[in-house]
Motif scaffolding. Sequence first.
Motif, PDB file in Angstrom:
ATOM      1  N   LEU A  41       0.931  -1.153   0.062  1.00 37.65           N
ATOM      2  CA  LEU A  41       0.039   0.031  -0.207  1.00 37.65           C
ATOM      3  C   LEU A  41       0.753   1.368  -0.009  1.00 37.65           C
ATOM      4  O   LEU A  41       1.981   1.438   0.612  1.00 37.65           O
ATOM      5  N   ARG A  42       0.643   2.112  -0.993  1.00 40.76           N
ATOM      6  CA  ARG A  42       1.034   3.684  -0.712  1.00 40.76           C
ATOM      7  C   ARG A  42       0.360   4.548  -0.517  1.00 40.76           C
ATOM      8  O   ARG A  42      -0.864   4.739  -1.587  1.00 40.76           O
ATOM      9  N   ASP A  43       0.222   5.228   0.289  1.00 49.59           N
ATOM     10  CA  ASP A  43      -0.808   6.322   0.908  1.00 49.59           C
ATOM     11  C   ASP A  43      -2.173   5.994   0.723  1.00 49.59           C
ATOM     12  O   ASP A  43      -2.894   6.341   0.463  1.00 49.59           O
ATOM     13  N   GLY A  44      -2.042   4.404   1.429  1.00 51.96           N
ATOM     14  CA  GLY A  44      -3.580   3.790   1.445  1.00 51.96           C
ATOM     15  C   GLY A  44      -4.074   3.399   0.004  1.00 51.96           C
ATOM     16  O   GLY A  44      -5.104   2.830   0.007  1.00 51.96           O
ATOM     17  N   VAL A  45      -3.313   3.429  -0.814  1.00 48.71           N
ATOM     18  CA  VAL A  45      -3.934   2.956  -2.417  1.00 48.71           C
ATOM     19  C   VAL A  45      -3.029   1.668  -2.513  1.00 48.71           C
ATOM     20  O   VAL A  45      -1.767   1.676  -2.337  1.00 48.71           O
ATOM     21  N   VAL A  46      -3.680   0.545  -2.970  1.00 45.31           N
ATOM     22  CA  VAL A  46      -3.041  -0.772  -3.414  1.00 45.31           C
ATOM     23  C   VAL A  46      -1.980  -0.601  -4.592  1.00 45.31           C
ATOM     24  O   VAL A  46      -2.701  -0.232  -5.573  1.00 45.31           O
ATOM     25  N   VAL A  47      -0.558  -0.795  -4.439  1.00 46.54           N
ATOM     26  CA  VAL A  47       0.345  -0.736  -5.879  1.00 46.54           C
ATOM     27  C   VAL A  47       0.482  -2.132  -5.997  1.00 46.54           C
ATOM     28  O   VAL A  47       0.771  -2.168  -7.227  1.00 46.54           O
ATOM     29  N   GLY A  48       0.568  -2.988  -5.277  1.00 42.58           N
ATOM     30  CA  GLY A  48       0.885  -4.515  -5.655  1.00 42.58           C
ATOM     31  C   GLY A  48       0.141  -5.268  -4.858  1.00 42.58           C
ATOM     32  O   GLY A  48       0.024  -5.126  -3.360  1.00 42.58           O
ATOM     33  N   ASP A  49      -0.584  -6.434  -5.390  1.00 40.65           N
ATOM     34  CA  ASP A  49      -1.398  -7.088  -4.721  1.00 40.65           C
ATOM     35  C   ASP A  49      -0.899  -8.629  -5.224  1.00 40.65           C
ATOM     36  O   ASP A  49      -0.481  -8.935  -6.281  1.00 40.65           O
ATOM     37  N   ASN A  50      -1.658  -9.577  -4.403  1.00 43.84           N
ATOM     38  CA  ASN A  50      -1.318 -11.113  -4.920  1.00 43.84           C
ATOM     39  C   ASN A  50       0.130 -11.373  -4.851  1.00 43.84           C
ATOM     40  O   ASN A  50       0.632 -12.110  -5.675  1.00 43.84           O
ATOM     41  N   LEU A  51       1.118 -10.855  -3.798  1.00 40.93           N
ATOM     42  CA  LEU A  51       2.340 -11.152  -3.948  1.00 40.93           C
ATOM     43  C   LEU A  51       2.674 -12.109  -2.738  1.00 40.93           C
ATOM     44  O   LEU A  51       1.749 -12.625  -2.026  1.00 40.93           O
ATOM     45  N   THR A  52       3.773 -12.683  -2.605  1.00 40.46           N
ATOM     46  CA  THR A  52       4.308 -13.538  -1.797  1.00 40.46           C
ATOM     47  C   THR A  52       5.530 -13.261  -1.129  1.00 40.46           C
ATOM     48  O   THR A  52       6.346 -12.567  -1.467  1.00 40.46           O
ATOM     49  N   VAL A  53       5.617 -13.219   0.117  1.00 39.07           N
ATOM     50  CA  VAL A  53       6.738 -12.859   0.921  1.00 39.07           C
ATOM     51  C   VAL A  53       7.861 -13.945   0.710  1.00 39.07           C
ATOM     52  O   VAL A  53       7.909 -15.124   1.339  1.00 39.07           O
ATOM     53  N   ASP A  54       8.964 -13.726  -0.076  1.00 41.49           N
ATOM     54  CA  ASP A  54       9.708 -14.742  -0.695  1.00 41.49           C
ATOM     55  C   ASP A  54      10.767 -15.300   0.271  1.00 41.49           C
ATOM     56  O   ASP A  54      11.189 -16.285   0.749  1.00 41.49           O
ATOM     57  N   SER A  55      11.549 -14.020   0.951  1.00 41.15           N
ATOM     58  CA  SER A  55      12.400 -14.258   1.743  1.00 41.15           C
ATOM     59  C   SER A  55      12.300 -13.380   3.017  1.00 41.15           C
ATOM     60  O   SER A  55      11.695 -12.103   2.652  1.00 41.15           O
ATOM     61  N   LEU A  56      12.670 -13.689   4.283  1.00 45.91           N
ATOM     62  CA  LEU A  56      12.472 -12.928   5.485  1.00 45.91           C
ATOM     63  C   LEU A  56      13.677 -13.091   6.351  1.00 45.91           C
ATOM     64  O   LEU A  56      14.192 -14.118   6.674  1.00 45.91           O
ATOM     65  N   ARG A  57      14.398 -11.872   6.747  1.00 41.44           N
ATOM     66  CA  ARG A  57      15.738 -12.039   7.322  1.00 41.44           C
ATOM     67  C   ARG A  57      15.596 -10.896   8.446  1.00 41.44           C
ATOM     68  O   ARG A  57      14.889 -10.089   8.458  1.00 41.44           O
ATOM     69  N   ARG A  58      16.354 -11.326   9.649  1.00 41.61           N
ATOM     70  CA  ARG A  58      16.458 -10.560  10.569  1.00 41.61           C
ATOM     71  C   ARG A  58      18.112 -10.514  10.914  1.00 41.61           C
ATOM     72  O   ARG A  58      18.881 -11.672  10.890  1.00 41.61           O
ATOM     73  N   GLU A  59      18.924  -9.300  10.879  1.00 39.02           N
ATOM     74  CA  GLU A  59      20.201  -9.127  10.570  1.00 39.02           C
ATOM     75  C   GLU A  59      20.533 -10.166   9.330  1.00 39.02           C
ATOM     76  O   GLU A  59      20.277  -9.860   8.491  1.00 39.02           O
ATOM     77  N   LYS A  60      21.571 -11.118   9.771  1.00 43.03           N
ATOM     78  CA  LYS A  60      22.006 -11.952   8.757  1.00 43.03           C
ATOM     79  C   LYS A  60      21.043 -13.535   8.530  1.00 43.03           C
ATOM     80  O   LYS A  60      21.609 -14.370   7.790  1.00 43.03           O
ATOM     81  N   ASP A  61      20.272 -13.616   9.687  1.00 45.73           N
ATOM     82  CA  ASP A  61      19.647 -15.027   9.430  1.00 45.73           C
ATOM     83  C   ASP A  61      18.374 -14.934   8.956  1.00 45.73           C
ATOM     84  O   ASP A  61      17.550 -14.134   8.914  1.00 45.73           O
ATOM     85  N   ASP A  62      18.123 -15.990   8.144  1.00 43.79           N
ATOM     86  CA  ASP A  62      16.726 -16.518   7.601  1.00 43.79           C
ATOM     87  C   ASP A  62      15.758 -16.936   8.758  1.00 43.79           C
ATOM     88  O   ASP A  62      16.033 -17.672   9.601  1.00 43.79           O
ATOM     89  N   VAL A  63      14.665 -16.046   8.733  1.00 44.83           N
ATOM     90  CA  VAL A  63      13.794 -16.481   9.734  1.00 44.83           C
ATOM     91  C   VAL A  63      12.280 -16.700   9.247  1.00 44.83           C
ATOM     92  O   VAL A  63      11.980 -16.490   7.865  1.00 44.83           O
ATOM     93  N   THR A  64      11.552 -17.423   9.765  1.00 39.11           N
ATOM     94  CA  THR A  64      10.085 -17.856   9.437  1.00 39.11           C
ATOM     95  C   THR A  64       8.974 -16.686   9.795  1.00 39.11           C
ATOM     96  O   THR A  64       8.230 -16.457   8.910  1.00 39.11           O
ATOM     97  N   GLU A  65       9.288 -16.149  10.926  1.00 40.88           N
ATOM     98  CA  GLU A  65       8.490 -14.866  11.006  1.00 40.88           C
ATOM     99  C   GLU A  65       9.049 -13.890  11.971  1.00 40.88           C
ATOM    100  O   GLU A  65       9.977 -14.086  12.628  1.00 40.88           O
ATOM    101  N   VAL A  66       8.510 -12.444  11.710  1.00 40.16           N
ATOM    102  CA  VAL A  66       9.068 -11.564  12.654  1.00 40.16           C
ATOM    103  C   VAL A  66       7.774 -10.933  13.460  1.00 40.16           C
ATOM    104  O   VAL A  66       6.864 -10.735  12.854  1.00 40.16           O
ATOM    105  N   ARG A  67       8.077 -10.659  14.613  1.00 44.74           N
ATOM    106  CA  ARG A  67       6.934 -10.082  15.445  1.00 44.74           C
ATOM    107  C   ARG A  67       6.953  -8.538  15.563  1.00 44.74           C
ATOM    108  O   ARG A  67       8.001  -7.864  15.023  1.00 44.74           O
ATOM    109  N   GLU A  68       5.889  -8.127  15.899  1.00 40.68           N
ATOM    110  CA  GLU A  68       5.601  -6.546  15.999  1.00 40.68           C
ATOM    111  C   GLU A  68       6.881  -5.667  16.739  1.00 40.68           C
ATOM    112  O   GLU A  68       7.236  -6.450  17.972  1.00 40.68           O
TER     113      GLU A  68
END
Length: 99
Positions: A41-68
């Motif tokens: 979303l950019r300024d409340g308007v959807v600019v990209g839809d139907n995407l998938t979170v391909d990779s997620l990293r904390r520091e240098k580690d691949d993780v499965t989820e990141v919390r608030e």
Amino acid sequence: EEVQLGTAEIRQVFRSSKVGNIAGSIVRSGVIRRNAKARVLRDGVVVGDNLTVDSLRREKDDVTEVREGFECGISLGSFNDIKEGDVIETFEMREKPRS
């Protein structure tokens, strides 16, 4: 039905020759999970839809989820139209039993 998992605000965009653009983000609410469906979303308007979170990293580690409250790097596959200040919203589809 669609169930929202979490939102992340893009703080910085990193360019990578291998992966494309990586969104350096901070998770604002809920959790961000790898392989979850996402939209940008950019300024409340959807600019990209139907995407998938391909990779997620904390520091240098691949993780499965990141919390608030934590920062992470999010790659959305081939989607590269991301800017600072955009919001990534993740969700999953759950089957709702007929009532």
